[in-house]
Motif scaffolding. Structure first.
Motif, PDB file in Angstrom:
ATOM      1  N   PHE A 223       0.763  -1.164   0.022  1.00 49.59           N
ATOM      2  CA  PHE A 223       0.072   0.022   0.045  1.00 49.59           C
ATOM      3  C   PHE A 223       0.870   1.317  -0.228  1.00 49.59           C
ATOM      4  CE2 PHE A 223      -1.996   3.233   2.516  1.00 49.59           C
ATOM      5  CZ  PHE A 223      -3.308   3.676   1.633  1.00 49.59           C
ATOM      6  N   ALA A 224       1.878   1.168   0.845  1.00 47.53           N
ATOM      7  CA  ALA A 224       2.932   2.569   0.882  1.00 47.53           C
ATOM      8  C   ALA A 224       3.380   2.993  -0.343  1.00 47.53           C
ATOM      9  CB  ALA A 224       3.775   2.176   2.103  1.00 47.53           C
ATOM     10  N   ALA A 225       3.791   1.871  -1.042  1.00 46.85           N
ATOM     11  CA  ALA A 225       4.291   2.152  -2.305  1.00 46.85           C
ATOM     12  C   ALA A 225       3.592   2.787  -3.441  1.00 46.85           C
ATOM     13  CB  ALA A 225       5.198   0.842  -3.002  1.00 46.85           C
ATOM     14  N   MET A 226       2.209   3.004  -3.200  1.00 51.97           N
ATOM     15  CA  MET A 226       1.290   3.343  -4.192  1.00 51.97           C
ATOM     16  C   MET A 226       1.415   4.691  -4.491  1.00 51.97           C
ATOM     17  SD  MET A 226      -0.217   1.054  -5.986  1.00 51.97           S
ATOM     18  CE  MET A 226       1.223  -0.215  -5.641  1.00 51.97           C
ATOM     19  N   PRO A 227       1.450   5.403  -5.626  1.00 53.39           N
ATOM     20  CA  PRO A 227       1.704   6.721  -5.975  1.00 53.39           C
ATOM     21  C   PRO A 227       0.414   7.536  -5.137  1.00 53.39           C
ATOM     22  CG  PRO A 227       1.032   5.675  -7.962  1.00 53.39           C
ATOM     23  CD  PRO A 227       0.978   4.538  -6.893  1.00 53.39           C
ATOM     24  N   GLU A 228       0.818   8.807  -4.901  1.00 53.42           N
ATOM     25  CA  GLU A 228      -0.176   9.698  -4.098  1.00 53.42           C
ATOM     26  C   GLU A 228      -1.510   9.885  -4.770  1.00 53.42           C
ATOM     27  OE1 GLU A 228       0.176  10.996  -0.949  1.00 53.42           O
ATOM     28  OE2 GLU A 228       2.064   9.512  -1.138  1.00 53.42           O
ATOM     29  N   SER A 229      -1.261   9.988  -6.171  1.00 54.24           N
ATOM     30  CA  SER A 229      -2.790  10.447  -6.783  1.00 54.24           C
ATOM     31  C   SER A 229      -3.803   9.108  -6.642  1.00 54.24           C
ATOM     32  CB  SER A 229      -2.373  10.360  -8.476  1.00 54.24           C
ATOM     33  OG  SER A 229      -1.873   9.365  -8.751  1.00 54.24           O
ATOM     34  N   ILE A 230      -3.131   7.873  -6.527  1.00 60.94           N
ATOM     35  CA  ILE A 230      -4.159   6.870  -6.270  1.00 60.94           C
ATOM     36  C   ILE A 230      -4.587   6.758  -4.768  1.00 60.94           C
ATOM     37  CG2 ILE A 230      -4.183   4.038  -6.140  1.00 60.94           C
ATOM     38  CD1 ILE A 230      -2.566   4.059  -8.485  1.00 60.94           C
ATOM     39  N   LYS A 231      -3.329   7.080  -3.692  1.00 63.18           N
ATOM     40  CA  LYS A 231      -3.873   7.197  -2.447  1.00 63.18           C
ATOM     41  C   LYS A 231      -4.914   8.207  -2.320  1.00 63.18           C
ATOM     42  CE  LYS A 231       0.639   5.532  -0.480  1.00 63.18           C
ATOM     43  NZ  LYS A 231       1.876   6.070   0.114  1.00 63.18           N
ATOM     44  N   GLU A 232      -4.769   9.233  -2.666  1.00 66.17           N
ATOM     45  CA  GLU A 232      -5.707  10.356  -2.421  1.00 66.17           C
ATOM     46  C   GLU A 232      -7.238   9.688  -2.791  1.00 66.17           C
ATOM     47  OE1 GLU A 232      -5.756  14.414  -4.523  1.00 66.17           O
ATOM     48  OE2 GLU A 232      -3.849  14.177  -3.407  1.00 66.17           O
ATOM     49  N   SER A 233      -7.411   8.993  -3.717  1.00 69.19           N
ATOM     50  CA  SER A 233      -8.692   8.631  -4.160  1.00 69.19           C
ATOM     51  C   SER A 233      -9.109   7.606  -3.072  1.00 69.19           C
ATOM     52  CB  SER A 233      -8.445   7.858  -5.432  1.00 69.19           C
ATOM     53  OG  SER A 233      -9.547   6.748  -5.817  1.00 69.19           O
ATOM     54  N   TRP A 234      -8.377   6.881  -2.651  1.00 67.88           N
ATOM     55  CA  TRP A 234      -8.614   5.918  -1.501  1.00 67.88           C
ATOM     56  C   TRP A 234      -9.208   6.818  -0.329  1.00 67.88           C
ATOM     57  CZ3 TRP A 234      -3.781   2.667  -2.488  1.00 67.88           C
ATOM     58  CH2 TRP A 234      -3.928   1.816  -3.573  1.00 67.88           C
TER      59      TRP A 234
END
Lengths: 505, 488
Positions: free
Chosen positions: A340-351
């Motif tokens: 999870f931590a390695a995912m890009p910020e744009s995806i994390k923001e959506s989550w």
């Protein structure tokens, strides 16, 4: 032995002691190289940052020797990377395995070519070209065919073989060009949507023009990459026009086309299935959508970027379908993954945004009283309320659901001043960015309903009276109709309206 | 260290080490092709070996038996060898390293490891652009374009890479056209039915077609100038050959992307041009440049050395020729001088010694004798025998002895058959024809010295053809042989 003899000359110029496979286990009692020590320390999690890395080697983290070491270390990782064990991993399908094999062989092949080992290069090219062609690994097939064509006219003249490979070269050149054009087209229409979910009518026009320019290749090229790029550009065009049925038809055509190919990868098919899921969702066909999406998740490598994206989709569709339990299970899967931590910020923001709606659902509907969802999702309301996300620049896009969610949190906690500020922001957005020609009817109406709360001094009766007609209109407009991005209305506005009502006295 | 951890975890998760089978210095030396001399060369390395691979060593003998497995393992080893070599700017090395890294990049992309991707891709792109590796530029830029579009939605980056790809697609188109023209030319050349003139015309037309492209990359320039050169070569316009070769060498030398071996091919053309203009000194100078640019020990390197040797012999520089032959004989780094050629040149020098033209110390003579043809035995080889040109060359070297033993008629007949069998070009045939006439005159009873003098006179009007780097059979000029006959 001619092919083996070629090597003697090449190997003669090397210091063979430098052959080192970093990934082999450390041997007790043997003085290992610094590179292997570092590799194993990183693999075991003993080194987390440069300071620790430098300390392990007794070097200064900012010094030149350590920098040089890192450069060399990176180079030494390249060769083992070409030997990923795809054969024994259930995560890779046969097409992917063939792709990895072709790439590894391409690296060897070019080394042989430029190290002047033509006999070995010829053997390798002949051994791998069919695999590359069967699996549509066009670049590899093209490089091999180009070499063999030249080999049979320059080194070992053979007219028949030359003409055979010349025909291959011509076909593969066209395929490679077509693939590049198709991928460029797809990327041209998808790139603007990565950070912005606003309706972008120009994308529909762009997609149409690009599809037309690709049509000249359509009859001649049928590789996986071309087919994917071509149909992806088409469905994005249809989806940008909110033609959900047409987009489903395009996805079905692509899936059928890919199904006909023996080397089709389930992962490539997943791209079309996922977009079909979105279209089904927009047509309120949630059951079909969730079933198809689950199928797609099953075919993906657990922890991969796509796996996260498909789970994100599952979460969104579950929320839209108001299946909160399923949504919370999906969210737990996302947040508990070690990647999870390695995912890009744009995806994390959506989550984070989806997590916010899930928390709101939990607070309003009580999804699972035994579980503290906020802890599971590592969600902090205050942080969410104060963050200025990437999406805040997405004026008619994702900024709207962020502001709505922030308002709902503030309303729930009776922080009326803060809630009032968010309403002001929403109203400004509505006035500035939305007008009647813009569409977004459901969103526009819902923002107007929310803004009316301020006028009623957060009074339930007045709010119900003021919004009674509007909510009826919202209910009448089907979710598939709105010309707005599918991610903007995360939970149906009718449900959110009810939550607002519940919060008011 | 995040990007390193990403790579390390990828390797750890897919336990690559189980599938990496490489040779280390101990096991590789047990391979059958590894010559004794190569072993000596590597002795120092073996002494300092840091990482003997016990697992591999244990199985090494069994592996050597398995040809396919050996080859596979050698291929793998090749990817692990190139770590700290010094020739970092050799275009060939840059090229294959770029390809290796492109394969790594695409593997990372496919495996979803994005952290290191951009850094690696930018490095490849920079290198590939500098060294004009067009396909790699396009592929790497396409990976970066995808990264910008799908990973971080960077429209500016996306458009930048789109422009770069479009620019390089035009270059690639030109390079492919040049490659196609080159291959078509070779194809026609290989076809027996194609005449020299039509080939020359084809080369000229191809050049005209290629002129439409304004491409200056090494790959394009090479093929374009090759065709340009062929057009004048086939029409025997030797001044133009020298001029075009010069232009090509100058153009390619300016580029870091040009492989020295390719430049070497043009230097050779220049040398052949000078040689055909009768300027053997300038030809030797150009040939020397070609040899320097060639990979030492490669097949081409030996061929160029043989040509140099022939030209030295043609010029009567026998001592220099002997020195060069000694050097080539003593080169013990693998691969050695091909045996057939070694034997032929050793025999040529021994023949000169026997005729009293070149004194060779006994020690050197002993060395040459260990690898030579049976130059003392007079016999007429079968027309079907392998390497007929070498046999013919040996026969020419033995000519004084054949005449002395009153068998000039037999040699003349043999040479007549040789001309019919071999693919000797017209000028060479004419020269051999003159020799046959001389031999027939001797057979008819004419004084051998007078016949030889007449032959030399005739040969003066028939210059040697230097359009091909192949030297046999006239390793030593027929005039020189006839002259030795006079003295003999």
């Amino acid at each position: 032995m001619t092919d083996l003899k070629e090597f003697a000359h090449v190997l003669d110029g090397y210091k063979l002691r430098q052959v080192e496979v970093l990934t082999r286990p450390l041997r007790p009692g043997v003085q290992e190289t610094r590179y292997r020590i570092m590799y194993h320390a990183l693999a075991e999690g003993q080194v987390r940052n440069e300071a620790e890395g430098a300390q392990l080697l007794k070097l200064d983290a900012k010094g030149r020797p350590f920098r040089r070491f890192l450069l060399e270390f990176r180079r030494r990782l390249f060769a083992p990377l070409l030997f990923l064990d795809t054969e024994n991993s259930p995560n890779f399908n046969s097409t992917q395995k063939a792709n990895f094999e072709c790439l590894r062989k391409l690296a060897t092949f070019q080394t042989l070519v430029y190290r002047h080992c033509p006999e070995n290069a010829c053997l390798l090219a002949k051994a791998i070209i069919e695999l590359a062609i069967q699996n549509d690994v066009t670049l590899v097939a093209l490089e091999m065919a180009t070499f063999l064509k030249r080999y049979y006219v320059e080194r070992v003249p053979d007219s028949e073989q030359y003409l055979h490979y010349q025909a291959y070269v011509e076909r593969l050149r066209l395929d490679w060009q077509a693939e590049n054009k198709a991928m460029e087209s797809y990327q041209a229409v998808i790139a603007p949507a990565v950070k912005s979910k606003s309706t972008q009518s120009q994308i529909a026009n762009r997609a149409q023009a690009l599809v037309e320019s690709l049509s000249s290749y359509k009859e001649k090229c049928n590789t996986i990459i071309f087919v994917s790029g071509y149909y992806a550009t088409r469905y994005i065009g249809e989806m940008s026009r909110f033609h959900w049925h047409d987009a489903i038809a395009v996805c079905d055509e692509a899936i059928s086309n890919l199904n006909d190919k023996s080397c089709t990868s389930p992962r490539i098919m997943a791209v079309f299935k996922v977009h079909k899921v979105i279209c089904l969702t927009m047509l309120d066909r949630y059951v079909e959508a969730l079933r198809l999406n689950s199928e797609v998740i099953q075919a993906e490598i657990i922890g991969s970027r796509n796996w996260f994206l498909y789970l994100d989709n599952q979460l969104l569709v579950s929320l839209k379908a108001t299946q909160y339990k399923s949504a919370s299970q999906t969210a737990a899967k996302i947040y508990s993954s070690r990647n999870f931590a390695a995912m890009p910020e744009s995806i994390k923001e959506s989550w984070t945004l989806l997590a916010a709606y899930l928390i709101l659902a939990d607070r309003n509907e009580g999804i699972n009283p035994g579980i503290q969802l906020e802890k599971v999702l590592n969600f902090r309301v205050n942080k969410f309320l104060n963050q200025v996300p990437n999406y805040s620049k997405d004026k008619k896009g994702m900024n709207v659901p962020i502001l709505i969610a922030q308002f709902l949190f503030l309303l729930q906690s009776k922080e009326f001043d803060g809630a009032h500020d968010k309403l002001t922001a929403l109203r400004k957005y509505r006035v500035k960015h939305f007008n009647t020609e813009d569409g977004y009817y459901r969103t526009q109406l819902f923002i107007r309903m929310l803004c009316s709360v301020a006028g009623t001094a957060f009074n339930k009766k007045l709010f119900l009276k003021k919004t009674a007609d509007m909510i009826k209109t919202v209910t009448r407009i089907p979710k598939g109709h709105p010309d707005q991005h599918f991610k903007i209305e995360i939970i149906p506005y009718e449900v959110l309206w009810q939550w607002v009502v519940n919060c008011l006295d | 260290m995040e990007e390193f951890r990403e790579l390390v975890l990828l390797l750890k998760n897919y336990s690559a080490d189980q599938h990496i089978e490489v040779f280390d210095s101990t096991s590789i030396k047990q391979l059958p092709f590894w010559t004794a001399s190569a072993l000596e060369n590597q002795h120092a390395d073996a002494d300092h070996q840091m990482e003997p691979n016990a697992r591999m060593n244990g199985h090494s003998k069994a592996t050597v038996d398995d040809h396919i497995q050996s080859r596979q393992r050698l291929w793998n080893t090749l990817l692990f060898l190139d770590l700290t070599q010094e020739d970092q700017h050799d275009p060939r090395r840059v090229a294959y390293l770029c390809w290796q890294r492109l394969a790594v990049l695409k593997t990372l992309m496919a495996a979803g490891a994005f952290k290191s991707l951009r850094e690696i891709a930018e490095a490849i792109l920079q290198m590939a652009t500098a060294y004009e590796l067009t396909t790699i530029v396009i592929e790497t830029a396409a990976q970066l374009r995808q990264f910008c579009a799908l990973h971080d939605g960077n429209m500016r980056g996306f458009e930048k890479y789109c422009r770069l790809i479009a620019q390089y697609e035009n270059i690639l188109q030109a390079e492919q056209a040049a490659d196609d023209e080159y291959c078509t030319f070779l194809f026609l050349q290989n076809e027996a039915s194609c005449s020299t003139q039509s080939l020359a015309n084809h080369a000229k037309e191809a050049c005209q077609r290629l002129q439409a492209y304004s491409c200056t990359t090494s790959a394009f320039t090479l093929n374009f100038y090759f065709l340009k050169l062929q057009a004048v070569f086939l029409e025997a316009e030797w001044e133009a050959v020298v001029k075009i070769s010069n232009q090509a060498v100058q153009l390619l030398s300016r580029k870091s992307a040009s492989s020295p071996t390719k430049i070497s091919a043009f230097s050779l053309s220049k040398a052949l041009g000078w040689a055909n203009l009768g300027q053997l000194n300038q030809a030797l100078e150009a040939l020397h440049t070609a040899i320097i640019d060639e990979i030492e020990g490669s097949l081409n390197w030996y061929r160029l050395q043989e040509l140099k040797l022939t030209w030295l012999l043609h010029q009567g520089k026998y001592v220099e020729a002997l020195e060069l032959t000694k050097k080539l004989n003593l080169k013990n780094k693998y691969p050695e001088w091909p045996l057939e050629q070694k034997q032929l040149y050793n025999s040529a020098l021994l023949s000169l010694a026997e005729l009293g033209i070149l004194p060779i110390p006994n020690r050197v003579k002993g060395m040459l004798m260990t690898n030579c043809l049976p130059f003392r035995n007079l016999y007429l080889p079968e027309m079907s025998s392998a390497n007929l040109d070498a046999q013919a060359a040996l026969l020419l070297l033995q000519l004084p002895k054949w005449i002395q033993s009153r068998a000039s008629g037999q040699v003349a007949n043999w040479l007549q058959h040789y001309l019919e069998w071999s693919e000797a070009c017209a000028p060479q045939s004419r020269r051999l024809g003159a020799l046959i006439t001389t031999l027939q005159d001797i057979e008819a009873g004419q004084n051998p010295v007078a016949a030889a003098q007449l032959g030399i006179k005739q040969l003066k009007n028939l210059p040697l053809d230097y359009s091909s780097p192949e030297a046999a059979p006239e390793i030593i000029k027929i005039e020189q042989i006839l002259d030795s006959l006079i003295r003999f």
